[in-house]
Design an enzyme around this catalytic site. Structure first.
Site, mmCIF file in Angstrom:
data_model
loop_
_atom_site.group_PDB
_atom_site.id
_atom_site.type_symbol
_atom_site.label_atom_id
_atom_site.label_comp_id
_atom_site.label_asym_id
_atom_site.label_seq_id
_atom_site.Cartn_x
_atom_site.Cartn_y
_atom_site.Cartn_z
ATOM 1 N N HIS A 106 -1.623 10.517 -2.655
ATOM 2 C CA HIS A 106 -2.887 10.011 -2.115
ATOM 3 C C HIS A 106 -4.013 11.021 -2.165
ATOM 4 O O HIS A 106 -5.181 10.657 -2.269
ATOM 5 C CB HIS A 106 -2.682 9.545 -0.671
ATOM 6 C CG HIS A 106 -3.946 9.054 -0.028
ATOM 7 N ND1 HIS A 106 -4.719 9.841 0.791
ATOM 8 C CD2 HIS A 106 -4.581 7.859 -0.106
ATOM 9 C CE1 HIS A 106 -5.771 9.151 1.204
ATOM 10 N NE2 HIS A 106 -5.715 7.949 0.675
ATOM 11 N N HIS A 153 0.828 -1.203 0.000
ATOM 12 C CA HIS A 153 0.000 0.000 0.000
ATOM 13 C C HIS A 153 0.866 1.258 0.000
ATOM 14 O O HIS A 153 1.579 1.522 0.959
ATOM 15 C CB HIS A 153 -0.872 -0.035 1.266
ATOM 16 C CG HIS A 153 -1.858 1.058 1.372
ATOM 17 N ND1 HIS A 153 -1.827 1.977 2.405
ATOM 18 C CD2 HIS A 153 -2.932 1.381 0.612
ATOM 19 C CE1 HIS A 153 -2.838 2.809 2.273
ATOM 20 N NE2 HIS A 153 -3.527 2.466 1.199
HETATM 21 O O1 G3P Z 1 -6.323 0.311 -2.307
HETATM 22 C C1 G3P Z 1 -7.388 0.784 -1.665
HETATM 23 C C2 G3P Z 1 -7.020 1.710 -0.562
HETATM 24 O O2 G3P Z 1 -5.768 2.249 -0.823
HETATM 25 C C3 G3P Z 1 -8.051 2.771 -0.435
HETATM 26 O O3 G3P Z 1 -7.776 3.616 0.632
HETATM 27 O O4 G3P Z 1 -7.366 5.902 1.379
HETATM 28 O O5 G3P Z 1 -5.506 4.287 1.323
HETATM 29 O O6 G3P Z 1 -6.420 5.188 -0.787
HETATM 30 P P1 G3P Z 1 -6.717 4.797 0.622
HETATM 31 CA CA CA Z 2 -5.303 3.905 -2.401
#
Ligand code: G3P
Ligand code: CA
Length: 353
Positions: free
Chosen positions: A66, A24
């Site tokens: 992000h 992530h």
């Molecule tokens: O991959 C999905 C997840 O990343 C969504 O949440 O806020 O971390 O982009 P966020």
């Molecule tokens: Ca994401």
């Protein structure tokens, strides 16, 4: 007797690893998120895919960030020459003050350096503040191609379009440059290791006839509405999308869902209780990725907070794997790779004594 034709559906033939470990924002538990260094670290730690979020610059270049506002994860506030670009905007109903990607040119973004978002929680990562530039999507795809060749394995990229309807309303399509970047890199084909995700159904419906790569509908808090639907006056919430009827509708334009982990299992008075979401999605032939798994105890359900700082992320990942999820999206890919590998090997080494 008439033969009922199957309804039109969208099916890609992906080479995705299942169950996959997806880093992530890179190995963001260890290095500032969305930097080439964080992505490379994730790949070195064994992640099958990297996850990245995309926003647009003023001149239409896709950046790995992000959110539209840049001061939480870069040193933009330290650049006196950019001070005049500080402003307040309403992004999906939330008033935010700072510096927005859609006001900066790529040349201006090139001067920025990344910062750790959670500096108090992740001081080891914050020690890297100021070292790494903000990469473009094009640069990430080039790096992933090089790493795939160097390591002899195909590394996947799970791309998330951030606020595509809001961005389009500013005159900056995310869809057009995404399609162009993928095609330029020769990655728009059915066996590509690229997946495109977003919380906004209308962007995925727009992409479905344009791209051949898998598409994933992200599902957030059940009582909230996707921003694009809210802007259109569509009353549907994520609960509606996650229902069996909603999943059947998603299957018409996407290949999988990406669910917040609390939609799959949650803590009820110290006991983890699973929902029907994985089963219901699989009944529609939708893959299920779950996000975001973080090792710090504060982000884990109570039964896995066995230590003050890092809890039992491996235990939580194992529970989700037991429920049959197809991918785990995590800030700590090393921990989840180890849990996934142990989980995969388990049944084969058992003896029938
Ligand atoms: O991959 C999905 C997840 O990343 C969504 O949440 O806020 O971390 O982009 P966020
Ligand atoms: Ca994401």
């Amino acid at each position: 007797m008439t033969t009922q034709m199957p309804r039109p559906t969208r099916r890609t033939s992906s080479l995705a690893v299942t169950p996959a470990v997806v880093a992530h924002r890179g190995a963001s538990g260890y290095l500032p998120e969305h930097t080439l260094a964080a992505y490379r670290a994730a790949i070195a730690l064994g992640a099958d895919d990297i996850e990245l979020d995309l926003v647009s610059t003023r001149d239409g270049v896709l950046l790995a960030r992000h959110e539209q506002e840049l001061s939480r994860t870069t040193d933009v506030a330290d650049h006196p020459e950019l001070a005049g670009l500080r402003t307040t905007k309403l992004v999906n109903g939330v008033e935010t003050t700072g510096w927005f990607a859609d006001d900066l040119t790529l040349e201006q973004v090139r001067r920025l350096r990344a910062r750790e978002r959670l500096a108090e929680l992740r001081p080891g990562s914050a020690a890297h503040d100021g070292l790494h530039p903000v990469p473009t999507f094009d640069e990430v795809l080039t790096m992933v191609g090089e790493e795939s060749v160097a390591r002899g394995r195909s590394i996947g990229v799970m791309v998330e379009l951030k606020d595509p309807a809001w961005s389009a309303a500013q005159g900056l399509s995310l869809v057009d440059p995404l399609v162009a970047d993928l095609r330029r890199h020769g990655l728009d084909h059915a066996r590509s290791r690229v997946t495109v995700m977003t919380f906004e159904p209308t962007a995925l419906q727009q992409l479905a006839p344009l791209l051949r790569v898998p598409l994933v509908q992200l599902l957030g808090e059940l009582d909230r509405r996707p921003a694009d639907l809210a802007a259109l006056g569509d009353p549907r919430t994520f609960a509606d999308l996650a229902s069996p009827a909603g999943l059947a509708e998603i299957e018409r334009y996407a290949d999988g869902i990406g669910a917040r982990h609390s939609l799959v299992t949650r803590d009820v008075a110290g006991r983890m209780v699973a929902s029907d979401l994985v089963r219901d999605a699989h009944r529609e032939w939708l893959g299920v990725h779950v996000w975001t798994l973080r090792a710090e105890a504060a982000y884990l359900p109570a039964p896995f907070r066995d230590q003050a700082d890092h809890g039992d992320l491996a235990g939580y990942a194992t529970l989700l794997l037991d429920l049959g999820v197809d991918g785990l999206i995590t800030d700590h890919p090393d921990v989840v790779v180890a849990a996934r590998d142990a989980h995969s090997v388990g049944p084969r080494v058992r003896t029938a004594s």
